[in-house]
Design a protein around this motif. Structure first.
Motif, PDB file in Angstrom:
ATOM      1  N   ILE A 225      25.580 -10.320 -66.243  1.00 17.17           N
ATOM      2  CA  ILE A 225      24.782 -11.793 -66.578  1.00 17.17           C
ATOM      3  C   ILE A 225      24.782 -12.614 -65.647  1.00 17.17           C
ATOM      4  O   ILE A 225      23.994 -13.161 -65.167  1.00 17.17           O
ATOM      5  CB  ILE A 225      25.191 -12.258 -68.040  1.00 17.17           C
ATOM      6  CG1 ILE A 225      24.793 -11.209 -69.168  1.00 17.17           C
ATOM      7  CG2 ILE A 225      24.715 -13.493 -68.127  1.00 17.17           C
ATOM      8  CD1 ILE A 225      25.148 -11.717 -70.334  1.00 17.17           C
ATOM      9  N   THR A 226      26.007 -12.805 -65.024  1.00 16.06           N
ATOM     10  CA  THR A 226      26.204 -14.013 -64.070  1.00 16.06           C
ATOM     11  C   THR A 226      25.694 -13.410 -62.643  1.00 16.06           C
ATOM     12  O   THR A 226      25.268 -14.054 -62.033  1.00 16.06           O
ATOM     13  CB  THR A 226      27.737 -14.434 -64.012  1.00 16.06           C
ATOM     14  OG1 THR A 226      28.573 -13.228 -63.595  1.00 16.06           O
ATOM     15  CG2 THR A 226      28.186 -15.044 -65.164  1.00 16.06           C
ATOM     16  N   GLY A 227      25.706 -11.982 -62.566  1.00 15.03           N
ATOM     17  CA  GLY A 227      25.125 -11.685 -61.239  1.00 15.03           C
ATOM     18  C   GLY A 227      23.550 -12.043 -61.509  1.00 15.03           C
ATOM     19  O   GLY A 227      22.882 -12.095 -60.538  1.00 15.03           O
ATOM     20  N   TRP A 228      22.884 -11.481 -62.574  1.00 19.49           N
ATOM     21  CA  TRP A 228      21.465 -12.000 -62.609  1.00 19.49           C
ATOM     22  C   TRP A 228      21.178 -13.320 -62.291  1.00 19.49           C
ATOM     23  O   TRP A 228      20.412 -13.631 -61.673  1.00 19.49           O
ATOM     24  CB  TRP A 228      21.210 -11.850 -64.148  1.00 19.49           C
ATOM     25  CG  TRP A 228      21.218 -10.375 -64.635  1.00 19.49           C
ATOM     26  CD1 TRP A 228      21.041  -9.147 -63.918  1.00 19.49           C
ATOM     27  CD2 TRP A 228      21.054  -9.831 -66.343  1.00 19.49           C
ATOM     28  NE1 TRP A 228      21.186  -7.981 -64.854  1.00 19.49           N
ATOM     29  CE2 TRP A 228      21.049  -8.586 -66.216  1.00 19.49           C
ATOM     30  CE3 TRP A 228      21.271 -10.884 -67.432  1.00 19.49           C
ATOM     31  CZ2 TRP A 228      21.155  -7.876 -67.498  1.00 19.49           C
ATOM     32  CZ3 TRP A 228      21.177 -10.075 -68.629  1.00 19.49           C
ATOM     33  CH2 TRP A 228      21.225  -8.782 -68.587  1.00 19.49           C
ATOM     34  N   MET A 229      21.797 -14.396 -62.927  1.00 17.62           N
ATOM     35  CA  MET A 229      21.722 -15.817 -62.734  1.00 17.62           C
ATOM     36  C   MET A 229      21.965 -16.123 -61.227  1.00 17.62           C
ATOM     37  O   MET A 229      21.052 -16.769 -60.593  1.00 17.62           O
ATOM     38  CB  MET A 229      22.884 -16.702 -63.673  1.00 17.62           C
ATOM     39  CG  MET A 229      22.580 -16.471 -65.191  1.00 17.62           C
ATOM     40  SD  MET A 229      23.732 -17.210 -66.124  1.00 17.62           S
ATOM     41  CE  MET A 229      23.333 -18.893 -65.982  1.00 17.62           C
ATOM     42  N   THR A 230      23.030 -15.562 -60.631  1.00 10.71           N
ATOM     43  CA  THR A 230      23.317 -16.031 -59.063  1.00 10.71           C
ATOM     44  C   THR A 230      22.240 -15.222 -58.391  1.00 10.71           C
ATOM     45  O   THR A 230      22.123 -16.097 -57.143  1.00 10.71           O
ATOM     46  CB  THR A 230      24.669 -15.536 -58.952  1.00 10.71           C
ATOM     47  OG1 THR A 230      25.514 -16.157 -59.578  1.00 10.71           O
ATOM     48  CG2 THR A 230      24.869 -15.968 -57.335  1.00 10.71           C
ATOM     49  N   GLU A 231      21.964 -14.247 -58.441  1.00  8.09           N
ATOM     50  CA  GLU A 231      20.734 -13.657 -57.640  1.00  8.09           C
ATOM     51  C   GLU A 231      19.354 -14.201 -58.088  1.00  8.09           C
ATOM     52  O   GLU A 231      18.398 -14.135 -56.861  1.00  8.09           O
ATOM     53  CB  GLU A 231      20.573 -12.100 -58.071  1.00  8.09           C
ATOM     54  CG  GLU A 231      21.784 -11.251 -57.645  1.00  8.09           C
ATOM     55  CD  GLU A 231      21.881  -9.680 -58.445  1.00  8.09           C
ATOM     56  OE1 GLU A 231      20.995  -9.686 -58.950  1.00  8.09           O
ATOM     57  OE2 GLU A 231      23.020  -9.373 -58.298  1.00  8.09           O
ATOM     58  N   ASN A 232      19.172 -14.889 -58.843  1.00 10.49           N
ATOM     59  CA  ASN A 232      17.970 -15.186 -59.208  1.00 10.49           C
ATOM     60  C   ASN A 232      17.832 -16.639 -59.684  1.00 10.49           C
ATOM     61  O   ASN A 232      17.109 -17.019 -60.862  1.00 10.49           O
ATOM     62  CB  ASN A 232      17.063 -14.606 -60.220  1.00 10.49           C
ATOM     63  CG  ASN A 232      17.117 -12.911 -60.061  1.00 10.49           C
ATOM     64  OD1 ASN A 232      16.259 -12.640 -59.042  1.00 10.49           O
ATOM     65  ND2 ASN A 232      18.035 -12.051 -60.428  1.00 10.49           N
ATOM     66  N   PRO A 233      18.341 -17.564 -58.977  1.00  9.27           N
ATOM     67  CA  PRO A 233      18.361 -19.134 -59.528  1.00  9.27           C
ATOM     68  C   PRO A 233      17.121 -19.742 -59.884  1.00  9.27           C
ATOM     69  O   PRO A 233      17.053 -20.466 -60.761  1.00  9.27           O
ATOM     70  CB  PRO A 233      18.999 -19.770 -58.434  1.00  9.27           C
ATOM     71  CG  PRO A 233      18.986 -19.016 -57.214  1.00  9.27           C
ATOM     72  CD  PRO A 233      18.835 -17.664 -57.611  1.00  9.27           C
ATOM     73  N   ASP A 234      15.999 -19.271 -59.018  1.00  9.65           N
ATOM     74  CA  ASP A 234      14.673 -19.861 -59.575  1.00  9.65           C
ATOM     75  C   ASP A 234      14.090 -19.599 -60.917  1.00  9.65           C
ATOM     76  O   ASP A 234      13.467 -20.096 -61.504  1.00  9.65           O
ATOM     77  CB  ASP A 234      13.546 -19.603 -58.405  1.00  9.65           C
ATOM     78  CG  ASP A 234      13.344 -18.006 -58.345  1.00  9.65           C
ATOM     79  OD1 ASP A 234      14.270 -17.336 -58.422  1.00  9.65           O
ATOM     80  OD2 ASP A 234      12.403 -17.692 -57.959  1.00  9.65           O
ATOM     81  N   ILE A 235      14.605 -18.408 -61.414  1.00  9.50           N
ATOM     82  CA  ILE A 235      14.120 -17.823 -62.672  1.00  9.50           C
ATOM     83  C   ILE A 235      14.901 -18.553 -63.797  1.00  9.50           C
ATOM     84  O   ILE A 235      14.383 -18.885 -64.960  1.00  9.50           O
ATOM     85  CB  ILE A 235      14.507 -16.193 -62.671  1.00  9.50           C
ATOM     86  CG1 ILE A 235      13.833 -15.481 -61.797  1.00  9.50           C
ATOM     87  CG2 ILE A 235      14.705 -15.809 -64.417  1.00  9.50           C
ATOM     88  CD1 ILE A 235      12.379 -15.344 -62.461  1.00  9.50           C
ATOM     89  N   ILE A 236      16.143 -19.020 -63.533  1.00 10.12           N
ATOM     90  CA  ILE A 236      16.785 -19.859 -64.740  1.00 10.12           C
ATOM     91  C   ILE A 236      16.100 -21.014 -64.936  1.00 10.12           C
ATOM     92  O   ILE A 236      16.469 -21.389 -66.148  1.00 10.12           O
ATOM     93  CB  ILE A 236      18.362 -19.916 -64.200  1.00 10.12           C
ATOM     94  CG1 ILE A 236      19.037 -18.422 -63.675  1.00 10.12           C
ATOM     95  CG2 ILE A 236      19.207 -20.683 -65.228  1.00 10.12           C
ATOM     96  CD1 ILE A 236      18.826 -17.385 -64.756  1.00 10.12           C
TER      97      ILE A 236
END
Length: 335
Positions: A225-236
């Motif tokens: 999950i934190t990988g998703w967030m770090t890789e895609n900050p604009d998505i969050i």
């Protein structure tokens, strides 16, 4: 309740507005090392709970089973703003999981960001459930429910097994008894958790330092999950919003929620913070968090500069003349 004056706003030499709140910082042992106000102040997480609510989804490898990309899966943790890249990901999740848009509880609305909202209005686009900023979280829980054979018509009820799995996981990470977590209903209809800021900070610590999580499946899900967030900050969130500004720094895991609650953690430093602005304002988050980072001598000055760029200290009028200033006025108490 013990609280602290966090921010003052001056117009000319006159104090016009004040923002009170509470800040709590914990170390890797879960001990309070910084505070401003009562670290046991109880507050709802609101959308700051989204990374934790996505853990059961990641545990079941919903992303892998439905062939979701990292950008698409990141929407499970997001408060999206309705930009084209958000809608592209949400539409892909619908297509890949077979979920119908009308299965979502989220009420039909328009995008939160001005530009896509104006475009919808200009083009006569109808409100959609997918435009709601919590649509990704709902899609994650719906996909999990379909995968495990749970009912989907009531997936948002606190008694639903998918919701109970999220609550169990959060209580475990926060090191707080599940039965003492107070439950309410969030704006989108999901259950929302209330507990002391200290334990919110402890939960965020585990996101940044997953090695502290003993349960293997939970630890692996948090890493994903934190990988998703770090890789895609604009998505969050999106451009010009604090979650994206903080997540652009790969050392930080962060997520805010409505009514002034925020959680963030620093990986290398192995510390985390939670805070609550008591008047519910989100506008002063960048100033408060920049001040926290400055007070602990955080090394990445670019991150602090990004926060100050979001909410400049200067107050300008409609003619862009400087007419006042905002000041972070709190001092963290070291324990």
């Amino acid at each position: 309740m013990r609280h602290s004056l966090l921010v003052e706003e001056y117009r000319g030499s006159v104090l016009e507005n004040v923002h009170f709140g509470v800040v709590c910082g914990v170390d890797e042992h879960g001990q309070v090392i910084y505070s401003a106000g009562d670290d046991m102040h109880v507050t709802y997480l609101r959308s700051a709970a989204k990374p934790f609510q996505a853990i059961p989804v990641a545990k079941q490898k919903i992303d892998e089973k439905f062939g979701l990309t990292s950008r698409e899966a990141a929407l499970f943790t997001a408060s999206h703003r309705g930009e084209a890249y958000h809608l592209e990901g949400l539409e892909a999740i619908l297509q890949k999981t077979g979920i119908a848009e009308d299965e979502l509880l989220t009420c039909p609305t328009y995008p939160l960001n001005d530009e896509p909202r104006s475009a919808c209005l200009a083009q006569g686009v109808a409100k959609r459930r997918l435009f709601h900023n919590c649509a990704g979280k709902h899609l994650g829980t719906l996909a999990l429910s379909k995968e495990l054979g749970y009912s989907t018509h009531d997936y948002y009820e606190h008694t639903h097994p998918a919701q109970q799995a999220a609550l169990d996981t959060f209580a475990y990470l926060a090191q707080f008894p599940k039965e003492q977590i107070q439950l309410g209903v969030d704006g989108c209809g999901f259950p929302v958790f209330a507990l002391p800021l200290r334990h919110i900070a402890i939960a965020y610590l585990k996101l940044a330092c997953p090695d502290l999580i003993e349960d293997t499946k939970t630890r692996e899900a948090v890493v994903k999950i934190t990988g998703w967030m770090t890789e895609n900050p604009d998505i969050i969130a999106s451009h010009n919003f604090i979650c994206t500004a903080l997540l652009t720094d790969s050392n930080i895991i962060a997520k805010g929620g409505a009514m002034g609650v925020y959680g963030f953690a620093l990986k290398k430093e192995r510390i985390s913070f939670s805070l609550k602005v008591l008047d519910g304002s989100e506008l002063v988050w960048p100033l408060v968090i920049a001040s926290i980072l400055e007070q602990i001598n955080y090394g990445n000055k670019e991150t602090i500069d990004r926060l100050h760029a979001l909410v400049p200290r200067e107050i300008k009028n409609d003619n862009q003349l400087i007419v006042g200033e905002k000041r972070a006025v709190f001092t963290l108490e070291k324990k």
